[in-house]
Design an enzyme around this catalytic site. Structure first.
Site, mmCIF file in Angstrom:
data_model
loop_
_atom_site.group_PDB
_atom_site.id
_atom_site.type_symbol
_atom_site.label_atom_id
_atom_site.label_comp_id
_atom_site.label_asym_id
_atom_site.label_seq_id
_atom_site.Cartn_x
_atom_site.Cartn_y
_atom_site.Cartn_z
ATOM 1 N N GLU A 1 31.139 35.014 33.620
ATOM 2 C CA GLU A 1 32.406 35.642 34.022
ATOM 3 C C GLU A 1 33.595 34.737 33.706
ATOM 4 O O GLU A 1 34.649 35.199 33.303
ATOM 5 C CB GLU A 1 32.377 35.948 35.523
ATOM 6 C CG GLU A 1 33.421 36.955 35.963
ATOM 7 C CD GLU A 1 34.742 36.347 36.374
ATOM 8 O OE1 GLU A 1 35.723 37.094 36.482
ATOM 9 O OE2 GLU A 1 34.811 35.118 36.580
ATOM 10 N N GLU A 2 33.401 33.449 33.888
ATOM 11 C CA GLU A 2 34.525 32.511 33.821
ATOM 12 C C GLU A 2 34.943 32.156 32.401
ATOM 13 O O GLU A 2 36.077 31.753 32.176
ATOM 14 C CB GLU A 2 34.181 31.217 34.573
ATOM 15 C CG GLU A 2 33.872 31.417 36.060
ATOM 16 C CD GLU A 2 35.108 31.749 36.882
ATOM 17 O OE1 GLU A 2 36.194 31.937 36.311
ATOM 18 O OE2 GLU A 2 34.957 31.837 38.115
ATOM 19 N N ASP B 1 34.997 39.691 44.211
ATOM 20 C CA ASP B 1 35.456 38.504 43.483
ATOM 21 C C ASP B 1 36.982 38.467 43.492
ATOM 22 O O ASP B 1 37.609 38.138 42.488
ATOM 23 C CB ASP B 1 34.904 38.596 42.046
ATOM 24 C CG ASP B 1 35.065 37.287 41.278
ATOM 25 O OD1 ASP B 1 35.329 36.248 41.909
ATOM 26 O OD2 ASP B 1 34.942 37.321 40.041
ATOM 27 N N ASP C 1 28.155 31.977 37.445
ATOM 28 C CA ASP C 1 28.714 30.836 36.706
ATOM 29 C C ASP C 1 29.983 30.344 37.391
ATOM 30 O O ASP C 1 30.590 31.064 38.191
ATOM 31 C CB ASP C 1 28.992 31.226 35.246
ATOM 32 C CG ASP C 1 29.989 32.376 35.125
ATOM 33 O OD1 ASP C 1 29.846 33.366 35.881
ATOM 34 O OD2 ASP C 1 30.919 32.281 34.305
ATOM 35 N N ASP D 1 33.973 31.189 44.820
ATOM 36 C CA ASP D 1 34.027 31.972 43.564
ATOM 37 C C ASP D 1 32.805 31.699 42.716
ATOM 38 O O ASP D 1 32.801 30.782 41.927
ATOM 39 C CB ASP D 1 35.314 31.601 42.825
ATOM 40 C CG ASP D 1 35.494 32.353 41.514
ATOM 41 O OD1 ASP D 1 34.833 33.385 41.335
ATOM 42 O OD2 ASP D 1 36.284 31.892 40.665
ATOM 43 N N HIS E 1 38.676 28.124 41.776
ATOM 44 C CA HIS E 1 39.025 27.136 40.745
ATOM 45 C C HIS E 1 39.758 25.914 41.309
ATOM 46 O O HIS E 1 40.207 25.061 40.543
ATOM 47 C CB HIS E 1 39.865 27.741 39.613
ATOM 48 C CG HIS E 1 39.249 28.963 38.986
ATOM 49 N ND1 HIS E 1 39.737 29.573 37.858
ATOM 50 C CD2 HIS E 1 38.153 29.692 39.329
ATOM 51 C CE1 HIS E 1 38.987 30.620 37.549
ATOM 52 N NE2 HIS E 1 38.022 30.715 38.441
ATOM 53 N N HIS F 1 29.104 37.133 40.096
ATOM 54 C CA HIS F 1 28.758 36.186 39.022
ATOM 55 C C HIS F 1 28.296 34.849 39.575
ATOM 56 O O HIS F 1 28.766 34.408 40.625
ATOM 57 C CB HIS F 1 29.908 36.010 38.028
ATOM 58 C CG HIS F 1 31.139 35.334 38.568
ATOM 59 N ND1 HIS F 1 31.347 33.979 38.500
ATOM 60 C CD2 HIS F 1 32.248 35.843 39.175
ATOM 61 C CE1 HIS F 1 32.524 33.683 39.024
ATOM 62 N NE2 HIS F 1 33.087 34.787 39.452
HETATM 63 ZN ZN LIG Z 1 35.117 34.827 40.108
#
Ligand SMILES: [Zn+2]
Length: 467
Positions: free
Chosen positions: A148-149, A172, A85, A114, A437, A83
């Site tokens: 995805e997030e 991921d 995003d 990520d 994150h 992903h």
């Molecule tokens: Zn991720």
């Protein structure tokens, strides 16, 4: 392994492309025409597809929801799900979050780990496989999501346009193979009280999202000066580990109380300090007898309180392959005689979410509170003995020399759960810090190159045979 020299030769391009992708702030924004998740995710998706085209691959953009970079031919399809995003950067960065600065062999930036490093690693793995001219018998598709997030609306949309891959992995997560993921259940508790007119408690407001342990919860109490002193004495006397603030506004006779705990992810509620639970404990102690709301508050303290495993709700499920259930109260809002409270639950792979729901309904003021599902993402499990898991484990063991490694399960959710035959697979190696994150997120260049070699080998081995 077979493709190592190709990846090593492309090292500079890989690093540069990761930096370029990190510099695009791909946080979800207001949708625009053809950009369902706003400008940033769309730009990152188009950048990724352009990178694929410039290396000579066929690409396709599925209306800004997701994209695809393809190589090979044949009936079978191997998917690699990544992903572009990212989650918002948040505060407190030492290095600007979209600078993609390299320090000591690490690329710093939101999304570097990520999942943008994995996006480029997968692309150059595909390039390595093609450059080797080793024949394969299936099509390999790098499927790139843009949501995805913040909702995972991307892969379901993709699956309305393209056939589901026969097997897939999603880079991921941690290595080695993640063959199972816990279930996610979010519940909303609602109750409208019968009382007419305002009570002493006029408002309770805490938390930001179901999946976050609330760090702050406030309430407004209508009390005269004398009653105010009694309440403040109770508040000050509580030995709870929370920070407690209060302010009195004499004109309207309003006392505002704020409880400050500690924010954490709702998947690890024990690492935070739940301010809503702190507030509920205080309100019960303050004992405003005529408040109908107090029945709810007492029940909260008896059945939830600062307990994170759901045992008083009789939903402390566990199994032999995943960690036990976790329960987090994330938000509460009480105003105008109604309360709404949201909880985030991660449940063991072998547990049926219906059992959790039933037990909570039977145990929390049964028949008196509405408890509805706000979000459900069922647990995911792939046979440990399947071709997919065995192949990927074999590649991982050979690449790392870690022959004792076994497939694992995890709490976090990846794209794997949106497909029938998919697992998560890297790029985080054992012993590395999980940076997803976090503030000052970084990607270790040596690790992503190693992961790219593993991905090239995985693409090849999954696509080499008609399996
Ligand atoms: Zn991720």
């Amino acid at each position: 392994m077979l493709f190592d020299s190709y990846i090593d030769a492309d090292k500079d391009s890989i690093v540069r492309e990761i930096q370029n992708l990190v510099r695009i702030r791909s946080v979800e924004e207001q949708p625009e025409e053809g950009k369902p998740f706003g400008k940033g995710p769309d730009e990152a998706l188009r950048y990724m597809l352009q990178a694929g085209r410039s290396l000579g691959f066929d690409t396709e953009n599925f209306d800004g929801y997701a994209g695809q970079i393809e190589y090979g031919s044949g009936q079978g399809i191997v998917g690699v799900l990544v992903h572009v995003d990212v989650v918002p950067e948040g505060d407190g960065w030492t290095h600007p979050p979209y600078s993609a600065k390299i320090i000591d062999g690490k690329i710093y930036g939101r999304g570097a780990y990520d999942d943008k490093g994995a996006c480029i690693a997968a692309l150059y793995a595909l390039k390595a496989l093609r450059a080797s001219q080793i024949p394969i018998r299936k099509r390999i598709r790098i499927i790139i999501g843009a949501n995805e997030e913040t909702g995972m609306k991307d892969i379901p949309y993709y699956l309305t346009k393209e056939r589901e891959p026969d097997m897939a992995f999603s880079p991921d997560a941690p290595f080695p193979v993640v063959y199972g993921e816990k279930g996610i259940l979010e519940l909303v508790f609602r109750k409208k009280f019968r009382q007419d007119g305002p009570g002493i408690i006029s408002r309770i407001d805490g938390g930001t999202a179901a999946k976050i342990v609330p760090g702050r919860c406030s309430c407004v109490l209508r009390v005269n000066t004398e009653e105010k002193d009694r309440v403040i004495t109770i508040l000050s006397g509580m030995k709870t580990g929370f920070e407690k603030l209060h302010e009195y506004e004499p004109e309207h006779q309003e006392l505002s109380v704020t409880i400050i705990g500690k924010e954490a992810y709702g998947t690890t509620p024990d690492q935070g300090k739940n301010a809503i639970s702190g507030m509920m404990a205080f309100l019960e102690k303050a004992d405003f007898m005529e408040e109908e709301l107090l029945t709810f508050i007492r029940e909260y303290n008896r059945k939830i309180g600062e307990e994170y495993d759901g045992s008083a709700l009789k939903c402390n499920f566990s199994d032999d392959i995943s960690t036990p259930l976790t329960f987090n109260t994330g938000t509460v809002l009480y105003e105008n005689g109604s309360i709404e409270m949201k909880a985030h639950i991660r449940y063991p792979i072998r547990t049926d979410h219906e059992d959790i729901l039933r037990n909570i309904r039977d145990n929390f003021l049964p028949g008196d509170v509405s408890i509805e599902i706000d979000r459900l993402s069922k647990a995911h499990l792939i046979d440990k003995e399947s071709f997919l898991v065995k192949k990927l484990m074999g590649i991982y063991r050979e690449a790392t020399g870690d022959t004792a490694a076994e497939p694992e399960t995890m709490t976090g959710g990846t794209y794997a759960r949106s497909l029938n035959n998919a697992v998560a697979f890297g790029p985080l190696f054992p012993g590395e810090k999980q940076m997803a994150h976090s503030t000052d997120e970084y990607l270790t260049i040596a690790s992503i190159l190693k992961a790219a070699k593993i991905y090239a080998q995985a693409m090849y081995e999954l696509a080499a045979e008609e399996q």
